[in-house]
Design an enzyme around this catalytic site. Structure first.
Site, PDB file in Angstrom:
ATOM      1  N   HIS A   1       0.809  -1.217   0.000  1.00 36.04           N
ATOM      2  CA  HIS A   1       0.000   0.000   0.000  1.00 36.04           C
ATOM      3  C   HIS A   1       0.840   1.264   0.000  1.00 36.04           C
ATOM      4  O   HIS A   1       0.427   2.285  -0.562  1.00 36.04           O
ATOM      5  CB  HIS A   1      -0.978  -0.022   1.173  1.00 36.04           C
ATOM      6  CG  HIS A   1      -2.220  -0.781   0.852  1.00 36.04           C
ATOM      7  ND1 HIS A   1      -3.397  -0.162   0.532  1.00 36.04           N
ATOM      8  CD2 HIS A   1      -2.447  -2.112   0.722  1.00 36.04           C
ATOM      9  CE1 HIS A   1      -4.316  -1.086   0.253  1.00 36.04           C
ATOM     10  NE2 HIS A   1      -3.756  -2.265   0.367  1.00 36.04           N
TER      11      HIS A   1
ATOM     12  N   CYS B   1      -7.294  -4.742 -13.995  1.00 32.08           N
ATOM     13  CA  CYS B   1      -6.935  -3.580 -13.171  1.00 32.08           C
ATOM     14  C   CYS B   1      -5.656  -3.775 -12.368  1.00 32.08           C
ATOM     15  O   CYS B   1      -5.396  -3.034 -11.429  1.00 32.08           O
ATOM     16  CB  CYS B   1      -8.081  -3.225 -12.217  1.00 32.08           C
ATOM     17  SG  CYS B   1      -8.483  -4.528 -11.032  1.00 32.08           S
TER      18      CYS B   1
END
Length: 736
Positions: A350, A663
């Site tokens: 992240h 994606c």
């Protein structure tokens, strides 16, 4: 040291003072030079003409041995030691006994302080400790740069260790020239000598108590996801924090006259110097643990933050860290941030997603970089190739400055394509959307000329929060996202946590294989209140507008059906309460688990669209942990096996007339994106910075010609078609 006069004069006064107090006939100071030789800088007792004219290599003689091993050496019969090297110009023949200690700073050897006596003398432990304390003070004097060129010495160290040029993994593209900022700064102690030993012992005991409580809290609170630490490492910290030997050395250092801070630095310097010279990777890995522990202890003692985020950053800061979470990166002033370099890190972590959202070049898996760089060192970070240059030469700086100018010119050319549709030469339109997850991503939607947001990672709001976001906070956030997107579609992915994304406020048991464990849709179905809470916020935010949402990591059709039922319950609640609902709702499923590909005939009639997440798909497809450097890069997404799998999914979606997109990070690289278009993908969701390069590629592509080329090679036993596809692009003048 504080007196006026030249550094050489002060050094000479120091050796006279030490010789007198140690009752030694000789005291000498040797300092390390950039050519890795130790030069005699000052002496009391040896011939004055030997100063600046006597040199020893690392490992040569007793002085060279102390420098090479970074450990004290005490000898009653120095000339009988096998490492003894005779230097006639010094006139040291009469002196039999020898005591030498290294000048250490941040674990690096800057020189050697030695005393000699004419008699055969057994030096006491107290004398050795006293000399080590003086060596700490002298190291600070040397580090001031008055005596040696510290930058040249550091650069020579890097060259000697073949460490000036580092290779890592390119995570976020871009080129940065700047200066190093250590995310967890090294504390340089200024007050070394204690005024009250008892008070210093009390301070160290209090700080150790705070440290132990901090480690215990991190373990009991299961706050491992945000800390970026594994439980095993924290258990090791707990063990070190309670280690009697380590604590005894700290107390002994204070009792010898040091402040608590100086004691921590001295013990850590000694430990660091030993471990840096270990070849055993396990022992070297413990260096990071002990460094972190010492930094935490110093942080408690001096009362300053553990990271540099609140400091006055240089305008060209390149953050150097072992690892960090997304919230920590967002603490920094993005206007001054030029790049991020980590010892760990992966493309799908992240913090990597946030770095790409901020447009910050990022490089991961640069081994040992936090040990090799000092704050303020000049650094070049190449996020395109994964290369890092520490203290680069002027030639390298010139070369990268030119490369940066060329890249800026290329980016300007991409911006000219912003409003041009992405259509291949043979007339196939491709929709380019972006991946997002934070408000900082939203400006890129319009700047890049993207067609929408194909993947909005809703979990980032949860991961950077210290507590569960309230319903009102979630709704306000999603409303702001939809407002910013305007008439462009946004596809929200429901909460994808678990695995390596542990919420600090959500109870989560330790798992042997977290990537395959309790995560994403599995958590949502076991904790339906959590999912319904989020769905409620999304529905209320999208009142009167179109809403697109999808569920992550669906492995079987029944999971999608169960999640859809929770959505239907929230829609019924809206109707029952008379609240407005979205104008239209499209609900899709992510395809990340290969098992779902063999249930498409049952799934596709239930969904409005499918989105393939190639990041997780690759690791599940090849049983290869993407975070493991030994296997994470072993398998290629451009292998015939993966391409055949993707082609099968596209064909099935075509039969059922269900739109399919991809994606993952794969779609953001022009070569991979080119291949996806040839396989039949007409929607790609990519990082904002990739829109320009991918669009430029599409405009020069004949998709039909490439499709024939790929189909002819899908049955090959090759591990990858990458080189053949790159050759096709070159032959057909397709920009990559």
């Amino acid at each position: 040291m504080a007196q006026s006069g030249s550094a050489d004069d002060r050094l000479q006064a120091v050796v006279r003072l030490i010789a007198s107090n140690m009752v030694a006939e000789v005291c000498s100071i040797y300092l390390l030079q950039p050519d890795n030789r130790l030069e005699l800088f000052a002496t009391e007792g040896l011939r004055a003409e030997a100063v600046h004219n006597t040199f020893l290599a690392l490992g040569e003689g007793l002085v060279g041995t102390v420098a090479q091993t970074a450990r004290p050496l005490a000898l009653s019969h120095a000339q009988q030691h096998p490492a003894f090297a005779h230097r006639p110009e010094t006139g040291e023949d009469p002196y039999l006994s020898y005591l030498g200690v290294p000048l250490l700073r941040s674990g690096r050897v800057l020189g050697v302080l030695a005393v000699q006596n004419a008699t055969t003398r057994a030096y006491k432990l107290e004398e050795m400790e006293a000399l080590e304390t003086v060596a700490m003070v002298l190291a600070e004097m040397v580090a001031s740069g008055e005596l040696v060129n510290l930058a040249a010495l550091h650069e020579a160290e890097l060259v000697d260790d073949r460490a000036m040029h580092h290779h890592g993994v390119a995570i976020s593209e871009g080129i940065a020239l700047g200066h190093a900022v250590l995310h967890q700064p090294r504390f340089h102690v200024t007050k070394i000598i204690a005024e009250d030993t008892g008070e210093e012992l009390g301070r160290i005991e209090e700080a150790i108590g705070q440290l132990r409580a901090q480690v215990d809290a991190m373990l009991s609170g299961d706050n491992l996801g945000r800390a970026g630490e594994h439980r095993e490492i924290l258990e090791t910290y707990r063990m070190f924090a309670n280690d009697r030997g380590w604590l005894a050395r700290l107390r002994e250092a204070i009792e010898s006259g040091l402040t608590a801070e100086a004691a921590v630095e001295r013990v850590q310097n000694e430990t660091r110097a030993r471990l840096m010279r270990q070849t055993d990777p396990y022992l070297r890995e413990r260096l990071h643990d002990l460094d972190d522990l010492a930094n935490r202890l110093l942080s408690h003692l001096v009362g300053v933050p553990l990271t540099a985020a609140g400091d006055d950053l240089p305008t060209d800061a390149i953050i150097i860290a072992r690892n960090m979470g997304p919230a920590e990166l967002l603490d920094y002033d993005s206007d001054k941030l030029r790049a991020l370099v980590l010892e760990e890190g992966s493309a799908t972590a992240h913090v990597s997603i946030v770095a790409r959202a901020l447009g910050i070049p990022m490089i991961g898996r640069v081994e040992g970089i936090t040990d090799l760089l000092e704050a303020g060192d000049a650094v070049i970070a190449d996020g395109d190739t994964g290369e890092v240059y520490a203290l680069p030469s002027s030639e390298i700086v010139d070369s990268y400055s030119e490369k940066a100018r060329f890249r800026a010119k290329r980016q300007a050319q991409f911006r000219e394509l912003r409003d041009k549709p992405a259509v291949t030469k043979d007339g196939i339109a491709v929709s380019l959307t972006i991946n997002a997850g934070l408000m900082v991503d939203l400006p890129h939607l319009h700047e890049a000329g993207a067609d929408g947001i194909g993947l909005f990672r809703t979990e980032l709001q949860f991961l950077i929060a210290s507590a569960m976001p309230k319903l009102s906070e979630q709704q306000a956030f999603y409303t702001e996202v939809l407002d910013e997107a305007g008439d462009k579609p946004v596809t929200f992915r429901t909460l994808d946590v678990g695995g390596d994304k542990v919420l600090p406020y959500l109870a989560h048991a330790k798992e042997e294989n977290p990537a395959l464990g309790w995560r994403a849709i599995r958590i949502a179905l076991d904790r339906p209140g959590l999912l319904r809470y989020q769905l409620r916020a999304l529905l209320q935010a999208a009142a009167g507008r179109n809403l697109r949402l999808m569920f992550p990591m669906v492995a079987q059709v029944s999971e999608f059906q169960a999640a859809r039922e929770l959505l239907d319950k929230e829609l019924a609640r809206l109707q029952r309460l008379g609240h407005p609902r979205p104008l239209d709702i499209k609900v899709g499923s992510m395809l990340e688990v290969p098992s779902l590909a063999w249930q498409l005939d049952a799934l596709l009639p239930l969904v409005d669209f499918i989105s393939i997440g190639s990041n997780d798909l690759l690791q599940f497809f090849f049983a290869s942990d993407r975070g493991n450097p030994r296997v994470g890069d072993r398998y290629d997404l451009l292998s015939p096996a993966v391409l055949s799998f993707l082609q099968h999914v596209v064909a099935q979606c075509g039969v059922h007339d269900v739109p399919v997109s991809l994606c993952g990070e794969m779609a953001g690289r022009p070569l991979e994106a080119m291949t996806l278009v040839a396989l039949g993908f007409r929607t790609l969701s990519i990082p904002p910075a990739a829109v320009g390069p991918v669009k430029a590629m599409i405009l020069e592509l004949d998709a039909g010609k490439l499709a024939d080329f790929v189909n002819e090679r899908l049955s090959l036993p090759d591990s990858s078609l990458r080189s053949q596809l790159a050759e096709f692009a070159f032959d057909n003048k397709i920009p990559l």
